[in-house]
Design an enzyme around this catalytic site. Structure first.
Site, PDB file in Angstrom:
ATOM      1  N   HIS A  46     -11.608 -28.693 114.668  1.00  0.00           N
ATOM      2  CA  HIS A  46     -10.268 -28.428 115.180  1.00  0.00           C
ATOM      3  C   HIS A  46     -10.123 -28.715 116.673  1.00  0.00           C
ATOM      4  O   HIS A  46      -8.987 -28.737 117.174  1.00  0.00           O
ATOM      5  CB  HIS A  46      -9.872 -26.980 114.900  1.00  0.00           C
ATOM      6  CG  HIS A  46      -9.751 -26.671 113.440  1.00  0.00           C
ATOM      7  ND1 HIS A  46      -8.861 -27.316 112.614  1.00  0.00           N
ATOM      8  CD2 HIS A  46     -10.430 -25.792 112.644  1.00  0.00           C
ATOM      9  CE1 HIS A  46      -8.983 -26.855 111.379  1.00  0.00           C
ATOM     10  NE2 HIS A  46      -9.922 -25.933 111.373  1.00  0.00           N
ATOM     11  N   GLU A 150     -14.518 -20.445 103.065  1.00  0.00           N
ATOM     12  CA  GLU A 150     -13.150 -20.165 103.505  1.00  0.00           C
ATOM     13  C   GLU A 150     -12.106 -20.656 102.516  1.00  0.00           C
ATOM     14  O   GLU A 150     -10.923 -20.799 102.878  1.00  0.00           O
ATOM     15  CB  GLU A 150     -12.920 -20.827 104.872  1.00  0.00           C
ATOM     16  CG  GLU A 150     -13.253 -22.316 104.885  1.00  0.00           C
ATOM     17  CD  GLU A 150     -13.157 -22.938 106.268  1.00  0.00           C
ATOM     18  OE1 GLU A 150     -12.621 -22.288 107.191  1.00  0.00           O
ATOM     19  OE2 GLU A 150     -13.615 -24.084 106.425  1.00  0.00           O
ATOM     20  N   ASP A 176      -8.563 -18.975 106.945  1.00  0.00           N
ATOM     21  CA  ASP A 176      -8.427 -20.092 106.008  1.00  0.00           C
ATOM     22  C   ASP A 176      -8.374 -19.598 104.568  1.00  0.00           C
ATOM     23  O   ASP A 176      -7.626 -20.137 103.739  1.00  0.00           O
ATOM     24  CB  ASP A 176      -9.590 -21.066 106.176  1.00  0.00           C
ATOM     25  CG  ASP A 176      -9.279 -22.157 107.184  1.00  0.00           C
ATOM     26  OD1 ASP A 176      -8.600 -23.114 106.826  1.00  0.00           O
ATOM     27  OD2 ASP A 176      -9.745 -22.040 108.328  1.00  0.00           O
TER      28      ASP A 176
END
Length: 258
Positions: A46, A150, A176
């Protein structure tokens, strides 16, 4: 500062504290070390930067006495080998869904004949020119993969994932997971909380270190989250992110002085 290993985080005698590095600024890593954190996870999934930036952040971790971990963009074997060669001490693999995927990721972190990691004598992890390959392999043996569970699929298979030989640790991803289960980021939803209980139990059954998040910037809520995770057996805590830490500090000053 000498390079520190993932094993050292487990030998502190207390839960290790770290965060996520999503801003490619070595100065921020310096400050994390100066304020006493134990590790940071350089976020290549990310974070808006590439491996060259990440390598510089690993150097900053070494200088600041932090253990450098890295989250790769996917379970791709090439990414896993590259971040280990660049100096990460462990690799967080996101979205792990099956035991087979976990085993492939573990193999990507190990040299032949045990694994499939590419071998090169000129990498940063070995001082850029490895003269004793056997010694390098022995030094790298303590590195490996942390499975980040996740997704709904990962939750369904978490016991088998944790039982994968050679896995270093389990990391939980409640935010998530809340999205995957249809709860739109509500990581405190009772079903997400029950899923965290299941993940923690799977890690305990496999005698696997558990890495847990503490998201909330409110001190009292953060302590509550920490205590709940300690009761579940967490060995490491990933506190906020560098962006959350910075934005929270800005908001606090703005509220006090505005």
């Amino acid at each position: 500062m000498p390079r520190r290993s993932f094993a050292e985080l487990l030998a502190l005698g207390r839960p290790a504290l770290g965060t996520w590095t999503q801003v490619p600024a070595p100065e921020l890593v310096d400050m994390l070390g100066a304020e006493g954190l134990d590790y940071t996870i350089v976020d290549l999934e990310h974070g808006a930067f590439d491996l060259r930036d990440a390598e510089g952040l690993f150097r900053a971790c070494d200088a600041a006495g932090l253990v450098p971990l890295a989250r790769v963009p996917s379970s791709d074997a090439g990414w896993i080998g590259r971040v280990l060669d660049a100096g990460a001490q462990a690799v967080v693999v996101p979205g792990v869904g099956t035991a087979e995927q976990t085993a492939a990721a573990v193999a990507a972190a190990r040299f032949a004949p045990e694994g499939a990691r590419g071998a090169c004598p000129c990498v940063r992890a070995g001082g850029h020119f490895i003269r004793d390959w056997r010694a390098h392999v022995a030094a790298e043996a303590g590195k490996g993969v942390i499975a980040l569970v996740e997704t709904a699929e990962g939750l369904e298979n978490v016991e088998a994932i944790c039982a994968t030989p050679g896995l270093l640790a389990l990391m939980t991803g409640p935010f998530d997971l809340s999205v995957s289960l249809g709860f739109a980021g509500d990581y405190r939803h009772p079903r997400v909380d029950a899923a965290m209980d299941r993940m923690a139990a799977a890690a305990r059954a496999a005698r696997l270190p558990l890495i847990a998040p503490v998201f909330d910037p409110d001190v009292h809520e953060a302590r509550r989250q920490r205590d709940a995770w300690i009761a579940r057996g967490a060995a490491l805590f990933t506190v906020a992110t560098d962006k959350i830490l910075f934005s929270t500090a800005v908001a606090r000053y703005r509220a006090a002085l505005g």
